[in-house]
Design a protein around this motif. Structure first.
Motif, PDB file in Angstrom:
ATOM      1  N   UNK A 139       0.836  -1.194   0.000  1.00  0.00           N
ATOM      2  CA  UNK A 139       0.000   0.000   0.000  1.00  0.00           C
ATOM      3  C   UNK A 139       0.877   1.252   0.000  1.00  0.00           C
ATOM      4  N   UNK A 140       1.935   1.214   0.798  1.00  0.00           N
ATOM      5  CA  UNK A 140       2.836   2.370   0.862  1.00  0.00           C
ATOM      6  C   UNK A 140       3.441   2.646  -0.516  1.00  0.00           C
ATOM      7  N   UNK A 141       3.736   1.563  -1.231  1.00  0.00           N
ATOM      8  CA  UNK A 141       4.290   1.703  -2.576  1.00  0.00           C
ATOM      9  C   UNK A 141       3.275   2.365  -3.517  1.00  0.00           C
ATOM     10  N   UNK A 142       2.037   1.911  -3.413  1.00  0.00           N
ATOM     11  CA  UNK A 142       0.982   2.512  -4.244  1.00  0.00           C
ATOM     12  C   UNK A 142       0.846   4.002  -3.938  1.00  0.00           C
ATOM     13  N   UNK A 143       0.932   4.292  -2.657  1.00  0.00           N
ATOM     14  CA  UNK A 143       0.812   5.683  -2.236  1.00  0.00           C
ATOM     15  C   UNK A 143       1.967   6.493  -2.839  1.00  0.00           C
ATOM     16  N   UNK A 144       3.158   5.914  -2.784  1.00  0.00           N
ATOM     17  CA  UNK A 144       4.322   6.600  -3.361  1.00  0.00           C
ATOM     18  C   UNK A 144       4.092   6.859  -4.851  1.00  0.00           C
ATOM     19  N   UNK A 145       3.496   5.895  -5.514  1.00  0.00           N
ATOM     20  CA  UNK A 145       3.206   6.077  -6.937  1.00  0.00           C
ATOM     21  C   UNK A 145       2.208   7.202  -7.173  1.00  0.00           C
ATOM     22  N   UNK A 146       1.255   7.302  -6.273  1.00  0.00           N
ATOM     23  CA  UNK A 146       0.285   8.397  -6.399  1.00  0.00           C
ATOM     24  C   UNK A 146       1.014   9.733  -6.278  1.00  0.00           C
ATOM     25  N   UNK A 147       1.920   9.795  -5.307  1.00  0.00           N
ATOM     26  CA  UNK A 147       2.624  11.050  -5.073  1.00  0.00           C
ATOM     27  C   UNK A 147       3.511  11.417  -6.262  1.00  0.00           C
ATOM     28  N   UNK A 148       4.014  10.382  -6.930  1.00  0.00           N
ATOM     29  CA  UNK A 148       4.974  10.614  -8.001  1.00  0.00           C
ATOM     30  C   UNK A 148       4.329  11.179  -9.258  1.00  0.00           C
ATOM     31  N   UNK A 197      -7.262   6.694  -4.883  1.00  0.00           N
ATOM     32  CA  UNK A 197      -6.059   7.102  -5.609  1.00  0.00           C
ATOM     33  C   UNK A 197      -5.061   5.941  -5.718  1.00  0.00           C
ATOM     34  N   UNK A 198      -4.715   5.281  -4.611  1.00  0.00           N
ATOM     35  CA  UNK A 198      -3.836   4.111  -4.753  1.00  0.00           C
ATOM     36  C   UNK A 198      -4.470   3.019  -5.615  1.00  0.00           C
ATOM     37  N   UNK A 199      -5.768   2.869  -5.518  1.00  0.00           N
ATOM     38  CA  UNK A 199      -6.441   1.829  -6.299  1.00  0.00           C
ATOM     39  C   UNK A 199      -6.166   2.007  -7.794  1.00  0.00           C
ATOM     40  N   UNK A 200      -6.171   3.252  -8.245  1.00  0.00           N
ATOM     41  CA  UNK A 200      -5.970   3.479  -9.674  1.00  0.00           C
ATOM     42  C   UNK A 200      -4.560   3.074 -10.108  1.00  0.00           C
TER      43      UNK A 200
END
Lengths: 424, 629
Positions: free
Chosen positions: B382-391, B426-429
């Motif tokens: 999940x943290x990785x997905x979140x990082x991707x959202x931020x990126x 957002x992470x889901x996408x």
């Protein structure tokens, strides 16, 4: 049904549609406050006038009015605290088990208001308490004001210097209620839902203080702050974070007019039962009912119990993250302004249910009535406590007395049976 | 009798898995006679399961209560009333996920047993399920489901077994099992000649066996039937060609709409966020709702209404035109697709009306049913997905914001959870695991190409990374879950599982019985057969009931019913593992408001009668509608 009742005369100080619509639906006739009315929805000032000795107005048996003359014993912040403190001391002196304390010297059942002092009167006591825990945050509230006006937070003594000096310089004149403040420990660990702080607005109807007869409205609601809760010191001045009053939140950028930041108690219950468990949720609501009863009992001896009066109070309660409810304050005139359509529906029902409890069957009020309505007239109210019924129950059921220890209260929960959760 | 047979064979099958995965013992192959055991169960299953259950149940039950299983209990809670009269129909429903006998679960279970009315246990039948048969039911049921298409041939089963064994071998679980097995071997009381039995016994006692079974169950849930060797990949995805074409066209239309939005607003599909923005966003992660981008120019890609038009336009080209023109139209409703739907009897009507899940246990029971157990790896993921959202800033982010603002933010039940919705959607996408569900779906994720490489396959990427373009109301799939899961990470994985198991069906054209086309058709047929008068009246005044009910169906009633009622409804979706309850409820609502509906003369009036559903109680309603027939 209501239309078949007598065409009562009503007077009303407030031009609120939820009131007027209710009266009109019953076919009542509007009259001025000077004429002969049966039902008067009055402001606190009008009530003070009606009961003032100068006026010498005598109410007749078929007149009811919407406040008790000395309701301020409960609704003024400083007096409420004073009365509750006295109530606790009295119970303790009696050796009543309700006043039981834990090892730390805290009341087990009666610790339901945050530690509070009057300013300037108790300034020194406050300083002593503050020094015990210097990092704590305190909230200053002017005694006579409502809707979040004049409230601010402090976390350093220096912010209070003004009050300490004032108290010294003005020591000759007793401060009026305008200048007095209560300072209370700020609940800085509120329960957050979706990261946001909220408080509860519950409606409590009192039809008599001696014997105490009170009802809790099921359709109370949670009021949410629009801004994420943040206990940090830098946010102390941001009232959108801390105060849930709709009158304050309304001015925030994120205020949503569709729901007005209001969430029903039913939603809160579903959320708590799901995330924390049913027992925990039941205990919380139980404790809320108890603290309401205790707060009313605390003033029942000092409020002048006029038979013509009834009063709907707005209880403000904050729940902390240990799911402990704290009584913040009680309002004598909870807002009847509707912010949203469901708000209007709820408040309309509230007024309607109040009238049905005060005057069942739409009959002409009769103050000699014993004020024990049958259950069918409860509407969305639950009977919280009826001292008279409780006592007759005790007579009929001697074993209840044995179980509850002292038999001071027989508490009626939703199911008509008393929850034993807070009793050991 | 039959019970014992089932129970023991089940044990063997499960051990077989365990052994094989662990590469202990050599009798793996023979133990893998799962098909035989299962078909045996199939032959006797319908009666034997219940018989065994109702006789052996009580004592077993105590064991079950103590040691294992919230899952079983949950089923009980939901199922047991129906189990009795309809044991046959239910057999396959006894899926349940056992728990791993961890103390936590045991506590939950004991809580349940102590709070449940004792009458539940002492009804006219003994308690129907004990732990083992329920697991058996699990394997059996899923296999059965898959096997029904092509009969019970051994090839299918073998293929299933092989795929799943391979998948389990590749999974983290295999490693953990090996570790656990090594632990067992190290125990002092293990002797060399009995090493295999001891290890198996040990794994069972420590709950690993249950974990493995649950894993197998989960895999079974997501297996699709073996395609016919001659079938093209498209045919495998969606066998009915006109529906396949419609779905493809629909996808093209969505894409076109997204693309034109890009061009109009000159916003790229995705771009890297400047560093400062990344930091800001990270800081505001838990309160994204307060930081609103300018969304005035964005609009939802499509709304349920648009999608309904597509559903209504589906038409089987093989229908003989002349029949229709001669006034023999067989379809009164607006769904013209010809798919087989069940009637009320097939649905096992009574099964749908049930007691609810005790609200306090829902949080764990739903996790068990969906096999969601959030561990450190999931948290990291999940943290990785979140990082991707931020990126990266993606166009879909704006669509998500827009959707939340249009729906949940204005909803007096869900506004509280606005910030959680962003933390999930957002992470889901960005979550490519979601892509796996397309193997079960008739939909195909959209592709986009790296700038300048248009059409070059090597530079193709799915867009958005999870392949799902949100539509108006998408956020409402998440919202009710916020009432149960207070932690965004758990919430995330629960939603992902809900979506990939159920909700994707609701906005994809397919001939699948769970698909929205079938559900719409089912609603219309049910209404026509159960409430012909009402249907006729509405039809006469020019109202198509589906036009009203479609928005309920596509959102699984989220946002229409009171939150508590939505959860009760979703309990049943999980319990019966089907979305068919949705049209049944829609029917029940129409029936319940029939008196008023019979008086309406315009569709606005009908809409008004059905506009506020928040006062409805789902369960009595369904019961009322089903039992008064």
């Amino acid at each position: 049904m209501a239309l078949n009742g007598p065409r009562l005369k009503y007077a009303c100080d407030l031009d609120k549609s939820v009131l007027i619509n209710n009266f009109e639906k019953r076919g009542w006739i509007p009259v001025s406050a000077e004429e002969d009315w049966n039902f008067y929805w009055a402001t606190v000032q009008s009530v003070r006038n009606v009961f003032s000795l100068d006026v010498g107005y005598r109410l007749t048996d078929d007149q009811v009015i919407s406040h008790f003359p000395s309701h301020y014993e409960l609704t003024r912040k400083d007096l409420m605290v004073k009365n509750i403190k006295r109530y606790r001391r009295e119970l303790e002196r009696e050796g009543n088990p309700i006043a039981e304390k834990d090892e730390g010297g805290h009341y087990i059942h009666l610790d339901f208001i945050p530690v509070t002092f009057m300013l300037p009167a108790d300034y020194n006591l406050f300083v002593e308490e503050f020094r015990k825990n210097p990092s704590s945050t305190w909230i200053m509230k002017p005694c006579g004001k409502a809707r979040g006006i004049g409230i601010f937070l402090i976390n350093r003594l220096s912010q209070l210097k003004k009050w300490s000096r004032d108290s010294k310089t003005n020591s000759f004149t007793a401060p009026s209620s305008k200048d007095t403040y209560v300072i209370a420990r700020y609940i800085d660990n509120p329960l957050l839902i979706g990261g946001k702080k909220f408080d509860l607005r519950l409606y409590v109807l009192v039809t008599s203080f001696r014997p105490l007869k009170c009802y809790m409205y099921q359709l109370g609601f949670c009021r949410f702050c629009t801004v994420k809760y943040n206990a940090s010191v830098t946010e102390l001045d941001n009232m959108f974070v801390h105060l849930t009053n709709v009158s304050i939140q309304k001015h925030g950028d994120d205020y949503n007019a569709v729901h007005g930041g209001k969430w029903t108690i039913q939603n809160l219950r579903v959320f708590l039962e799901s995330t924390r468990g049913k027992e925990v949720a039941d205990k919380l609501f139980d404790e809320i009912n108890w603290l309401t009863v205790h707060s009313l009992k605390a003033v029942s001896g000092v409020v002048s119990n006029d038979r013509h009066c009834f009063e709907a109070y707005g209880y403000d309660i904050i729940i902390d993250d240990n799911l402990k409810p704290w009584l913040i304050e009680v309002n004598a005139s909870p807002s009847l302004t509707s912010t949203t359509s469901s708000d209007r529906i709820m408040k309309y029902k509230l007024i309607s249910d109040i009238i049905n409890l005060i005057m069942p069957y739409g009959k002409t009020p009769d103050v000699k009535w014993n004020k024990i309505p049958s259950k069918e007239h409860y509407g969305n109210f639950d009977l919280l406590y009826d001292e008279e019924l409780a006592q007759s129950d005790l007579l009929n059921l001697p074993d209840t007395k044995a179980r509850s220890g002292t038999g001071t209260t027989a508490f009626r929960g939703k199911d008509g049976k008393r929850p034993a959760a807070t009793w050991k | 009798m039959g019970m014992l047979e089932c129970g023991s064979s089940q044990r063997r099958v499960a051990n077989g898995f365990g052994i094989d995965v662990l590469k202990y013992g050599e009798d793996v192959v023979s133990d893998f006679k799962m098909p035989i055991k299962i078909s045996e169960h199939d032959r006797f299953g319908e009666t034997s399961a219940l018989a065994g259950i109702s006789t052996g149940g009580r004592t077993d039950l105590h064991i079950a209560m103590r040691g294992m299983m919230t899952g079983v209990r949950y089923r009980d809670e939901i199922l047991d009333v129906y189990v009795r009269p309809y044991a046959g129909a239910i057999g396959p429903q006894f899926i349940l996920k056992d728990d791993n006998a961890r103390p936590h679960h045991a506590r939950v279970v004991e809580d349940i047993s102590s709070t449940r009315p004792s009458s539940m246990w002492t009804g006219q039948h003994a308690h129907p399920i004990s732990t083992r048969p329920s697991t058996l039911g699990t394997c059996y049921r899923s296999s059965h489901k898959m096997a029904t298409a092509g009969g019970f041939d051994e090839d299918t089963i073998n293929r299933l077994v092989n795929t799943i064994v391979k998948e389990v071998q590749d999974s983290m679980l295999n490693f953990e099992l090996q570790k656990a097995a090594q632990e067992e071997v190290r125990r002092s009381n293990v002797r060399v000649f009995g090493i295999k039995d001891a290890v198996i016994e040990g794994l069972r006692a420590s709950g690993w066996e249950m974990t493995l079974r649950n894993e197998v169950y989960k895999k079974l849930q997501t297996q699709s039937p073996e395609p016919h060797p001659l079938a093209s990949p498209e045919q495998t995805k969606e066998p009915v060609s006109y529906i396949r074409k419609a779905q493809m066209n629909w996808e093209k239309r969505i894409l076109k709409s997204v693309n034109s939005m890009c061009t109009e607003l000159s916003v790229p599909l995705a771009k890297k966020r400047p560093e400062k923005e990344q930091k800001d966003m990270a800081l505001k992660w838990t309160e994204l709702g307060t930081d609103e981008p300018d969304l005035s120019k964005f609009r939802p890609v499509y709304a349920p209404k648009d999608f309904l038009e597509i559903v209504a336009s589906l038409k089987n080209p093989n229908l003989v035109e002349s029949l229709e023109s001669a006034g023999f139209s067989t379809r009164w409703g607006i769904v013209q697709a010809t798919l087989k739907t069940k009637d009320l009897h097939d649905l096992g009507a009574q099964e749908f009306a049930k007691k609810g899940c005790p609200i306090t246990y829902r949080v764990d029971l739903w996790k068990h049913i969906l096999c969601v157990h959030v561990d450190d790896i999931d948290t990291l993921y999940y943290a990785q997905l979140k990082a991707n959202v931020l990126l990266h800033d993606m166009l879909v982010d704006n669509l998500i914001y827009k959707d939340v603002k249009l729906t949940a933010t204005n909803d007096d039940q869900y506004f509280v959870f606005e910030d959680y919705l962003y933390q999930v959607l957002l992470p889901f996408s960005r979550d490519t695991v979601v892509l796996n569900h397309f193997s079960q779906s008739s939909a195909t994720p959209a592709k986009s190409y790296i700038r300048g490489k248009l059409g070059v396959e090597a530079f193709a990427v799915t867009y958005p990374p999870n392949g799902v373009i949100p539509f108006h109301g998408f956020a409402m799939y998440v919202a009710p879950l916020c009432f149960i899961y207070n932690d965004p990470v758990t919430l995330y994985f629960m939603f992902r599982e809900f979506y990939t198991r159920y909700f994707f069906h609701l906005h994809t054209l397919s001939s699948h019985p769970q698909g929205i086309v079938s559900l719409s058709l089912l609603f219309e047929t049910l209404l026509q057969t159960q409430e012909p008068q009402l249907f006729f009246h509405l039809k006469t005044v020019g109202i198509q009931p589906l036009k009203i009910a479609f928005k309920w169906l596509i959102r699984a009633f989220s946002g229409y019913l009171a939150s508590e009622q939505v959860l009760l409804l979703w309990d049943r979706i999980l319990a019966y593992n089907t979305l068919e309850i949705l049209p049944v409820l829609a029917l029940a609502i129409f029936a319940f408001r029939k008196t008023n509906l019979m008086q309406v003369a315009s569709s606005t009036a009908a809409e008004a009668v059905l506009s506020d559903l928040t006062t409805l109680k789902v369960i009595p309603l369904i019961q009322l509608s089903l039992f008064t027939q």
